[in-house]
Design an enzyme around this catalytic site. Sequence first.
Site, mmCIF file in Angstrom:
data_model
loop_
_atom_site.group_PDB
_atom_site.id
_atom_site.type_symbol
_atom_site.label_atom_id
_atom_site.label_comp_id
_atom_site.label_asym_id
_atom_site.label_seq_id
_atom_site.Cartn_x
_atom_site.Cartn_y
_atom_site.Cartn_z
ATOM 1 N N ASP A 228 -8.266 2.861 0.712
ATOM 2 C CA ASP A 228 -9.473 2.820 -0.110
ATOM 3 C C ASP A 228 -10.496 1.841 0.475
ATOM 4 O O ASP A 228 -11.693 2.164 0.632
ATOM 5 C CB ASP A 228 -9.029 2.363 -1.517
ATOM 6 C CG ASP A 228 -9.978 2.792 -2.618
ATOM 7 O OD1 ASP A 228 -10.953 3.482 -2.328
ATOM 8 O OD2 ASP A 228 -9.702 2.422 -3.782
ATOM 9 N N TYR B 299 1.135 0.649 -3.716
ATOM 10 C CA TYR B 299 1.843 1.227 -4.865
ATOM 11 C C TYR B 299 3.357 1.316 -4.682
ATOM 12 O O TYR B 299 4.071 1.766 -5.581
ATOM 13 C CB TYR B 299 1.243 2.578 -5.255
ATOM 14 C CG TYR B 299 -0.051 2.466 -6.038
ATOM 15 C CD1 TYR B 299 -0.579 1.225 -6.415
ATOM 16 C CD2 TYR B 299 -0.772 3.599 -6.416
ATOM 17 C CE1 TYR B 299 -1.771 1.129 -7.127
ATOM 18 C CE2 TYR B 299 -1.956 3.505 -7.147
ATOM 19 C CZ TYR B 299 -2.454 2.260 -7.495
ATOM 20 O OH TYR B 299 -3.627 2.172 -8.216
#
Length: 173
Positions: free
Chosen positions: A33, A125
């Site tokens: 990101d 994550y």
Amino acid sequence: MSITLELGDIAEQRVDAVVNAANSSLLGGGGVDGAIHRRGGPAILADCRRLRADRYPDGLPAGRAVATTAGDLPARWVIHTVGPVFSRTDDRSAVLASCYAESLRVADELGARSVAFPAVSAGIYGWPAADAARIALTTVGRATSQVREARFVLFSEQMYEIFRSTLDRLTHP
Ligand code: AR6
């Protein structure tokens, strides 16, 4: 569809669409990101803010995907998908598989023929790499899509090797 593997930076890929491992806010983060927003410039964030205002006031749910401009990236679109945070007690594999299926569905809507994917959820994550590779490659391998090349862009030699051996096993069982 052909599945290809590349060691490199997803933000440098010359493809129709680049998939971003985003978070629900769509307002940026680290990892993939961060690299996409840094290289792609402010136009991507401006589109993301509009999506939050118009379509996703509570954020994009995990397992879904949505497209924006690719700004200054050497691609036409960014497809933002939100992977699940890995959990030892709750099996979220279907949500991770959905990230790939939904990204390809959005790619088809756009008319994209080449799509670069990162290993969604396998970084911040916390998804174990080999399992992330298995879910990614089986889901994309089984999908029906107009996309001609699905390119997995892996950031480390170790991740590249995990994807390569998983792909070998899936194509030559
Ligand atoms: N190109 C290709 N792969 C990369 C790159 C890059 N430039 N940078 C990291 N990777 P992650 P997630 C690898 O953490 O686990 C963000 O803050 C990385 O080594 O980007 O889905 C979002 O905003 C790993 O193998 O995504 C969310 O909050 C894989 O890409 C959260 O992180 C995915 O790592 C999403 O976490």
